[in-house]
Structure formats: structure tokens, C-alpha cells
Design a protein around this motif. Sequence first.
Motif, short mmCIF file in Angstrom:
data_model
loop_
_atom_site.label_atom_id
_atom_site.label_comp_id
_atom_site.label_asym_id
_atom_site.label_seq_id
_atom_site.Cartn_x
_atom_site.Cartn_y
_atom_site.Cartn_z
N ALA A 155 0.86 -1.20 0.02
CA ALA A 155 -0.05 -0.01 -0.08
C ALA A 155 1.04 1.08 0.00
CB ALA A 155 -0.75 0.03 1.31
N ASP A 156 1.90 1.36 0.74
CA ASP A 156 2.96 2.36 0.81
C ASP A 156 3.42 2.70 -0.51
OD1 ASP A 156 2.44 2.30 3.58
OD2 ASP A 156 4.26 1.70 4.04
N LEU A 157 3.90 1.56 -1.35
CA LEU A 157 4.43 1.62 -2.46
C LEU A 157 3.66 2.17 -3.65
CD1 LEU A 157 6.83 -1.40 -3.21
CD2 LEU A 157 7.45 1.26 -2.94
N ARG A 158 2.21 1.83 -3.66
CA ARG A 158 0.76 2.52 -4.38
C ARG A 158 0.87 3.87 -4.30
NH1 ARG A 158 -0.50 -2.85 -3.72
NH2 ARG A 158 -1.72 -2.36 -1.80
N GLU A 159 0.86 4.16 -2.90
CA GLU A 159 0.72 5.65 -2.57
C GLU A 159 1.68 6.58 -2.94
OE1 GLU A 159 -0.21 8.15 1.47
OE2 GLU A 159 -0.22 6.16 1.59
N LEU A 160 3.09 6.07 -2.74
CA LEU A 160 4.10 6.87 -3.52
C LEU A 160 4.15 6.69 -5.05
CD1 LEU A 160 6.95 5.27 -1.02
CD2 LEU A 160 6.27 7.79 -1.13
N ARG A 161 3.55 5.75 -5.56
CA ARG A 161 3.43 5.90 -7.04
C ARG A 161 2.43 7.07 -7.48
NH1 ARG A 161 4.12 -0.48 -8.81
NH2 ARG A 161 6.48 -0.64 -8.50
N GLU A 162 1.55 6.99 -6.77
CA GLU A 162 0.38 7.94 -6.89
C GLU A 162 0.96 9.17 -6.81
OE1 GLU A 162 -2.99 6.93 -4.77
OE2 GLU A 162 -3.39 5.14 -5.57
N LEU A 163 1.48 9.43 -5.79
CA LEU A 163 2.27 10.89 -5.51
C LEU A 163 3.31 11.27 -6.46
CD1 LEU A 163 2.67 10.75 -1.72
CD2 LEU A 163 1.25 12.40 -2.73
N LEU A 164 4.00 10.33 -7.02
CA LEU A 164 4.92 10.41 -8.07
C LEU A 164 4.21 10.84 -9.37
CD1 LEU A 164 7.83 10.85 -8.71
CD2 LEU A 164 7.96 8.44 -9.27
N GLN A 165 3.30 9.98 -9.55
CA GLN A 165 2.39 10.64 -10.82
C GLN A 165 1.86 11.79 -10.65
OE1 GLN A 165 2.72 8.67 -13.80
NE2 GLN A 165 1.47 10.46 -14.53
N GLY A 166 1.26 12.25 -9.69
CA GLY A 166 0.83 13.53 -9.39
C GLY A 166 1.71 14.50 -9.76
#
Length: 104
Positions: free
Chosen positions: A54-65
Motif C-alpha cells: 500500500a505504501d508503494l502504491r501511494e508513493l507511485r500515485e504521489l509521483l505520478q501527481g
Amino acid sequence: MTMESEDMLASLLAQAAEEGADVATLRAVVEEAGELGAGRALARIGLADADAGADLRELRELLQGWRDARSGIWGQTFDKFVRGVMALLLAALAVQLGLGDMVP
């Protein structure tokens, strides 16, 4: 990684030494060593817990944003620059054609 994996690796290495290290044993040693090393690496960077996915998915979403925002800013800046250059070109063309005298 767990002590069980470390024990498994030590056991496989001892077996390889006793048996003259056949291909199947060496493959098992390599596989266990890889899993053990990957587990240690994940633990060192803090991603060995159950929430890591879940942490990695959240980091990927932040990076994409961040990437979207950055490309949007550059796109807008470029668009404004091109519009400014076009306005200057039109103004220069109007002056060259003498259209400036027609404006009251």
C-alpha cells in the motif's frame, strides 16, 4: 528475513559441500540466497511489513501527481511563451504594413 530462511540456506550449503554440489542443490542454494537477500534489502529500506504494498502504491500515485503537475506547468509556460511570440510577430507585421495608423 526469518531465521528459518537463514537455517535453510546454511543447510543447503552444508548439503552441497557433502554431496559434491549437484546442479539441483546449487539451484536451491541460489534461490534461497536470493530470497534471503531480497528480504534483507526490503527490511533495510523499511518495506518488509504488511503495509509495504500500500505504501508503494501511494508513493507511485504521489509521483505520478508530481509528474502531471510538472508537465502541466511546463506546458502552460511554453504555451504562454508561444502566444507572446506570436503577438509580437503580429504587432511587428501590423507596424510593417502601416496598420498602426488605422488605430485611433
